[in-house]
Design a protein around this motif. Structure first.
Motif, PDB file in Angstrom:
ATOM      1  N   THR A  96       3.819 -16.323   1.829  1.00 38.99           N
ATOM      2  CA  THR A  96       4.122 -14.921   2.076  1.00 38.99           C
ATOM      3  C   THR A  96       4.161 -14.186   0.751  1.00 38.99           C
ATOM      4  OG1 THR A  96       5.441 -15.483   4.012  1.00 38.99           O
ATOM      5  CG2 THR A  96       5.760 -13.289   3.077  1.00 38.99           C
ATOM      6  N   LEU A  97       3.480 -13.046   0.718  1.00 43.47           N
ATOM      7  CA  LEU A  97       3.516 -12.210  -0.473  1.00 43.47           C
ATOM      8  C   LEU A  97       4.490 -11.061  -0.240  1.00 43.47           C
ATOM      9  CD1 LEU A  97      -0.268 -11.877  -1.391  1.00 43.47           C
ATOM     10  CD2 LEU A  97       1.453 -13.279  -2.523  1.00 43.47           C
ATOM     11  N   THR A  98       5.317 -10.775  -1.226  1.00 42.28           N
ATOM     12  CA  THR A  98       6.233  -9.652  -1.140  1.00 42.28           C
ATOM     13  C   THR A  98       6.033  -8.754  -2.350  1.00 42.28           C
ATOM     14  OG1 THR A  98       8.094 -10.591  -2.375  1.00 42.28           O
ATOM     15  CG2 THR A  98       7.905 -11.166  -0.030  1.00 42.28           C
ATOM     16  N   ALA A  99       6.405  -7.517  -2.202  1.00 38.64           N
ATOM     17  CA  ALA A  99       6.278  -6.572  -3.308  1.00 38.64           C
ATOM     18  C   ALA A  99       7.156  -6.987  -4.483  1.00 38.64           C
ATOM     19  CB  ALA A  99       6.648  -5.170  -2.825  1.00 38.64           C
ATOM     20  N   ARG A 100       8.292  -7.598  -4.192  1.00 35.58           N
ATOM     21  CA  ARG A 100       9.188  -8.004  -5.279  1.00 35.58           C
ATOM     22  C   ARG A 100       8.611  -9.166  -6.079  1.00 35.58           C
ATOM     23  NH1 ARG A 100      13.153  -5.901  -1.607  1.00 35.58           N
ATOM     24  NH2 ARG A 100      14.540  -4.450  -2.726  1.00 35.58           N
ATOM     25  N   ASP A 101       7.675  -9.936  -5.495  1.00 32.42           N
ATOM     26  CA  ASP A 101       6.999 -10.978  -6.264  1.00 32.42           C
ATOM     27  C   ASP A 101       6.259 -10.393  -7.467  1.00 32.42           C
ATOM     28  OD1 ASP A 101       7.850 -12.934  -4.522  1.00 32.42           O
ATOM     29  OD2 ASP A 101       6.027 -12.897  -3.308  1.00 32.42           O
ATOM     30  N   PHE A 102       5.943  -9.095  -7.398  1.00 31.79           N
ATOM     31  CA  PHE A 102       5.160  -8.476  -8.460  1.00 31.79           C
ATOM     32  C   PHE A 102       5.987  -7.479  -9.276  1.00 31.79           C
ATOM     33  CE2 PHE A 102       2.345 -10.110  -5.313  1.00 31.79           C
ATOM     34  CZ  PHE A 102       1.260 -10.601  -6.022  1.00 31.79           C
ATOM     35  N   GLY A 103       7.305  -7.571  -9.111  1.00 32.22           N
ATOM     36  CA  GLY A 103       8.189  -6.779  -9.954  1.00 32.22           C
ATOM     37  C   GLY A 103       8.704  -5.505  -9.347  1.00 32.22           C
ATOM     38  N   LYS A 157      -3.859 -12.368   2.862  1.00 36.71           N
ATOM     39  CA  LYS A 157      -2.537 -12.623   3.432  1.00 36.71           C
ATOM     40  C   LYS A 157      -1.851 -11.319   3.837  1.00 36.71           C
ATOM     41  CE  LYS A 157      -1.712 -16.880   0.796  1.00 36.71           C
ATOM     42  NZ  LYS A 157      -1.811 -17.731   1.991  1.00 36.71           N
ATOM     43  N   MET A 158      -0.747 -11.492   4.538  1.00 35.63           N
ATOM     44  CA  MET A 158       0.113 -10.393   4.922  1.00 35.63           C
ATOM     45  C   MET A 158       1.010 -10.034   3.742  1.00 35.63           C
ATOM     46  SD  MET A 158       1.157  -8.458   7.586  1.00 35.63           S
ATOM     47  CE  MET A 158       0.708  -9.382   9.052  1.00 35.63           C
ATOM     48  N   LEU A 159       1.207  -8.745   3.498  1.00 39.82           N
ATOM     49  CA  LEU A 159       2.101  -8.290   2.438  1.00 39.82           C
ATOM     50  C   LEU A 159       3.381  -7.759   3.070  1.00 39.82           C
ATOM     51  CD1 LEU A 159       2.788  -7.516  -0.497  1.00 39.82           C
ATOM     52  CD2 LEU A 159       1.652  -5.318  -0.072  1.00 39.82           C
ATOM     53  N   THR A 160       4.519  -8.157   2.499  1.00 37.15           N
ATOM     54  CA  THR A 160       5.817  -7.670   2.959  1.00 37.15           C
ATOM     55  C   THR A 160       6.439  -6.791   1.882  1.00 37.15           C
ATOM     56  OG1 THR A 160       6.208  -9.607   4.348  1.00 37.15           O
ATOM     57  CG2 THR A 160       8.135  -8.322   3.697  1.00 37.15           C
ATOM     58  N   ILE A 161       6.826  -5.597   2.272  1.00 34.96           N
ATOM     59  CA  ILE A 161       7.612  -4.721   1.406  1.00 34.96           C
ATOM     60  C   ILE A 161       9.008  -4.701   1.997  1.00 34.96           C
ATOM     61  CG2 ILE A 161       7.888  -2.380   0.514  1.00 34.96           C
ATOM     62  CD1 ILE A 161       4.896  -2.038   0.659  1.00 34.96           C
ATOM     63  N   GLY A 162       9.954  -5.328   1.277  1.00 38.68           N
ATOM     64  CA  GLY A 162      11.285  -5.554   1.823  1.00 38.68           C
ATOM     65  C   GLY A 162      12.157  -4.317   1.827  1.00 38.68           C
ATOM     66  N   GLU A 163      13.458  -4.561   2.041  1.00 38.08           N
ATOM     67  CA  GLU A 163      14.410  -3.473   2.127  1.00 38.08           C
ATOM     68  C   GLU A 163      14.486  -2.719   0.800  1.00 38.08           C
ATOM     69  OE1 GLU A 163      14.860  -6.544   2.940  1.00 38.08           O
ATOM     70  OE2 GLU A 163      15.449  -6.634   5.056  1.00 38.08           O
ATOM     71  N   GLY A 164      14.756  -1.419   0.892  1.00 40.19           N
ATOM     72  CA  GLY A 164      14.886  -0.601  -0.289  1.00 40.19           C
ATOM     73  C   GLY A 164      13.957   0.591  -0.253  1.00 40.19           C
ATOM     74  N   SER A 165      14.081   1.448  -1.273  1.00 37.28           N
ATOM     75  CA  SER A 165      13.222   2.617  -1.431  1.00 37.28           C
ATOM     76  C   SER A 165      12.321   2.376  -2.634  1.00 37.28           C
ATOM     77  CB  SER A 165      14.068   3.881  -1.630  1.00 37.28           C
ATOM     78  OG  SER A 165      14.817   4.170  -0.469  1.00 37.28           O
ATOM     79  N   PHE A 166      11.041   2.246  -2.396  1.00 38.83           N
ATOM     80  CA  PHE A 166      10.072   1.902  -3.433  1.00 38.83           C
ATOM     81  C   PHE A 166       9.356   3.182  -3.868  1.00 38.83           C
ATOM     82  CE2 PHE A 166      10.990  -1.866  -1.086  1.00 38.83           C
ATOM     83  CZ  PHE A 166      10.961  -2.896  -2.014  1.00 38.83           C
ATOM     84  N   ARG A 167       9.793   3.716  -4.965  1.00 36.26           N
ATOM     85  CA  ARG A 167       9.254   4.969  -5.474  1.00 36.26           C
ATOM     86  C   ARG A 167       7.936   4.719  -6.199  1.00 36.26           C
ATOM     87  NH1 ARG A 167      11.958   9.795  -6.378  1.00 36.26           N
ATOM     88  NH2 ARG A 167      11.017  11.230  -7.903  1.00 36.26           N
ATOM     89  N   THR A 168       6.968   5.603  -5.966  1.00 33.89           N
ATOM     90  CA  THR A 168       5.682   5.453  -6.640  1.00 33.89           C
ATOM     91  C   THR A 168       5.190   6.812  -7.106  1.00 33.89           C
ATOM     92  OG1 THR A 168       3.364   4.795  -6.399  1.00 33.89           O
ATOM     93  CG2 THR A 168       4.475   5.557  -4.414  1.00 33.89           C
ATOM     94  N   GLN A 169       4.614   6.830  -8.286  1.00 33.40           N
ATOM     95  CA  GLN A 169       4.025   8.041  -8.835  1.00 33.40           C
ATOM     96  C   GLN A 169       2.508   7.997  -8.781  1.00 33.40           C
ATOM     97  OE1 GLN A 169       5.664   8.894 -12.695  1.00 33.40           O
ATOM     98  NE2 GLN A 169       7.779   8.859 -11.973  1.00 33.40           N
TER      99      GLN A 169
END
Length: 760
Positions: free
Chosen positions: A183-190, A215-227
């Motif tokens: 499983t890939l998660t956004a937190r795996d990449f910082g 693979k499937m990507l999981t973005i877990g709990e939280g607010s992920f701000r992006t510019q």
């Protein structure tokens, strides 16, 4: 004498959750000096700015912060004593009890802090004795994994060791690397998800990795701000979100794009929990400002949890390939000018056969009150494919807050030639009393209103550019029992049986007006276009053949009712509609479009002075059943069929209307004598004295009476032996004869002669 501080069995730490208003926080454990209090907010140590009261008291005290912590934040208070001893007891001096108590109190306090910290450390159970629990040297454990051997002692193993096995029969060992890569998660990449850090680069790296690995990507709990705008390539298996993306990047472009464009088919995808919010609400000026774009998806399952603050919330896009056969579960669409945009980009694309479940489309009462807002739009780029067919919406809710502002708020905006769009159990709150605005050739749409703050007075708005009567509204709210009925305005089940031999050359039909495709002169009024009979109708054993220049129609009062449906049993009939105002004056195309039909375009025929269907009503062209919508200024209409290109037989005609209305059918009126077989007239008469065997006569004018018609006469008073006979001696004239059959003279009193002429 002040009481000496006492160290009770109280944990030297306490936590609170901020409520946005509270600034005073009590602590139940004793401290010796204010400097020994450590204050943390969400784990961050405050160096200064707060005050501490209660130092030296056994029951603790209060920490006062300069500002209230935010709602939901964690406030931690704990005692931190310096572990040091900088004084000694005096040799051979007096050993005072207070001095001993101070030293012992500090020792106990320090032990309490050690116990508190050890309680959160990894440790062995008290019953577990022996074994090796010492970590190897740094060089020995670097880039290796910490584990336990067969007897439970600590051991380090290579990262690629296949030592992880699911505790079930048949499980196969996997390396730690393989297990972590499942499983890939956004937190795996910082990515942090703290709502402050720019997680854009980390999120994009995670999305690229999901595509590279399939693979499937999981973005877990939280607010992920992006510019920066983000793209999940189509090679990824899908996206699961439990948190949300907060877009703080440049406008005029999508915050999140999912799937590849061009001719790529993004099939069998699973996207769930998608939530994207804009850091600041869009000004709604640029349609490039989009929350989420789904490109070229096919046979996929997609769940949208929330999209907030964009010009367009979600766009489903057919590029060089289509968007089709996909199920969307819709959540909240808040403060978007257009919540969902069903769109195509090129002539080779399509957007068809989609199922939508739910959806709450809402705009705040103070958001852009000068701008129109729509829940769902069907649209296309110039020159792109426009037949967006078979879209099914189940239970959408619209809360557009537009009724008390200048702007418009409409659930559906149809800008294309879409067909078979069905929306069931719609809820409309604070919308305009219009469920859909149609600006093009949309047709076969069904809008079922389950609840609306406007009640049942809800319509489809067709703009001047609309070319089809786009659909029907079923307003069940406060109208369900009536809506389920269909009201028949008029029926001629057999044209042959309804035929009237008006004279030797002219034929008429009961309830119907005879029409001509080219009325001579300069007619302007309804009676000049609706004839009781005309020549050139050819009767058959079952109906009538319309030959060149002939038509038939119902004349109906349309002052209140504007929606009608015409059904005809005929070979290939052509729909025609004539429109008149309240004074029966003809309405032409100079007043705009007066009539629209459901399955075809209507064009103005300047010669016949009617609106004429562009195609025959036949099954092959899907034009057999036609619904007609009249403009508000049309007070009377003739709705029927005419011979345009080839002769054809008409056998039966029926006209229906909106069951909320019961419009009168106009025929047989004194000033519109059409569609009647019986002609009635009467005239006052004071007959002279009639001798025995003699007679007296009077001529009664009956418009339409022709030699050969059946005729009857009667007198309003007792005839005292006189028989009244009638015959048509000349056109429009009935001669009534009073014949005295008695043996004596009869002098009848003044009365009224009544005449009835019956057409064969």
């Amino acid at each position: 004498m002040a009481e000496h501080i006492r160290i009770g069995d109280v944990a030297p730490r306490v936590q609170y959750v901020g409520d946005g208003a509270r600034t005073d926080f009590t602590y139940p454990f004793p401290i010796f000096m204010a400097e020994e209090m450590e204050v943390r907010i969400d784990g961050i140590v405050l160096g200064s700015g707060y005050t501490v009261s209660g130092a030296g008291l056994s029951d603790g005290g209060t920490v006062t912060l300069p500002a209230a912590p935010a709602i939901g934040s964690t406030v931690t208070l704990r005692r931190r004593i310096k572990v040091e001893r900088t004084t000694d007891f005096q040799d051979n001096g007096v050993l005072r009890a207070r001095t001993l108590n101070d030293e012992l109190d500090r020792m106990v306090a320090a032990l309490q802090e050690q116990r508190e910290e050890l309680s959160s450390a990894l440790r062995r159970d008290p019953a577990d004795i022996g074994g090796e629990m010492t970590l190897p040297m740094r060089s020995a454990r670097a880039n290796r994994l910490l584990g336990f051997d067969s007897v439970g002692d600590i051991v380090v193993v290579p990262r690629d060791s296949g030592l992880l096995t699911a505790p079930f029969p048949g499980a196969v060992p996997h390396t730690v690397e393989d297990k972590l890569a499942e499983t890939l998660t956004a937190r795996d990449f910082g990515a942090t998800g703290d709502g402050v850090t720019d997680d854009g680069p980390a999120l994009q790296a995670a999305m690229n990795a999901a595509a590279a690995s399939g693979k499937m990507l999981t973005i877990g709990e939280g607010s992920f701000r992006t510019q920066q705008p983000l793209t999940l390539p189509g090679a990824a298996a899908g996206l699961t979100m439990r948190g949300r993306i907060v877009y703080a990047g440049p406008g005029n472009q999508p915050a999140l794009t999912i799937g590849d464009g061009g001719t790529t088919r993004n099939a069998n995808k699973l996207h769930s929990g998608i939530a994207v919010t804009r850091a600041t609400t869009s000004d709604w000026l640029s349609e490039g400002d989009i929350g989420v774009v789904l490109r070229n998806h096919d046979a996929s399952l997609i769940e949208i949890r929330e999209i907030t603050g964009f010009t367009i919330g979600l766009r489903t896009l057919g590029d060089e390939r289509g968007f089709e056969d996909t199920t969307l579960i819709l959540g909240r669409f808040v403060n978007n000018k257009i919540g969902l945009d069903v769109h195509t980009l090129t002539a080779a694309a399509w957007n068809t056969s989609i199922r939508y479940y739910g959806g709450h489309f809402a705009v705040g009462s103070t958001v852009h009150t000068d701008k129109d807002r729509f829940g769902i739009r069907f649209s296309a780029e110039p020159g792109a494919y426009v037949a967006h067919n078979r879209h099914l919406f189940d239970g959408p809710n619209f809360e557009l807050n537009a009724r008390d502002i200048p702007a418009t708020g409409i659930p559906f905006l149809m800008e294309v030639n879409s067909r078979a769009v069905v929306a069931r159990a719609i809820r409309m709150e604070g919308c305009d009393p219009i469920v859909a605005r149609h600006t093009a050739g949309a047709q076969d749409h069904l809008y079922e209103i389950a609840w609306a703050s406007q009640g049942y007075a809800i319509e489809i708005e067709h703009t001047e550019t609309a070319t089809r009567l786009g659909g029907v509204v079923k307003a069940y709210h406060q109208a369900l029992p009536n809506r389920e009925a269909t009201r028949e305005v008029a029926s001629v089940p057999s044209l042959r049986a309804a035929a009237i031999r008006w004279n030797g050359t002219e034929t008429g039909f009961e309830k119907l007006a005879c029409l001509s495709t080219n009325v001579s002169g300069s007619p302007t009024s309804l009676p000049q276009f609706a004839f009781p009979a005309l020549d050139s109708y050819v009767l058959t054993s079952r109906g009538v053949i319309l030959t060149g220049g002939r038509g038939l129609g119902f004349v109906v009062d349309t002052a209140r009712c504007k929606d009608f449906a015409l059904t005809v049993d005929a070979d290939s009939p052509r729909l025609v509609v004539m429109a008149f105002d309240a004074s029966w004056n003809l309405l032409t195309d100079a007043a705009g479009t007066m009539v629209m039909a459901s399955g075809q375009s209507l064009a103005w025929n300047a010669t016949a002075r009617w609106w004429q269907g562009s195609a025959d009503m036949d099954d092959a062209g899907l034009t057999r059943l036609q619904a007609i919508r009249l403009a508000p200024q049309v007070a009377t209409a003739i709705i029927g069929v005419a011979r345009i290109t080839t002769d054809y037989e008409v056998r039966a005609m029926r006209l229906h209307c909106d069951p909320r209305q019961a419009p009168p059918l106009l025929y047989g009126l004194p000033d519109l004598r059409i569609g009647v077989r019986d002609l009635i007239a009467e005239q006052a008469w004071d007959p002279p004295s009639i001798a025995a065997g003699a007679s007296a006569q009077i001529n009664v004018t009956v418009a339409g009476a022709r030699p050969g018609d059946f005729v009857q006469a009667a007198y309003s008073l007792s005839t005292s032996g006189c028989v009244f006979l009638a015959q048509i001696g000349a056109q429009d004239t009935v001669t009534v004869t009073a014949w005295n059959r008695s043996g004596a003279a009869v002098d009848l009193n003044a009365g009224t002669v009544r005449v009835r002429v019956v057409k064969a």
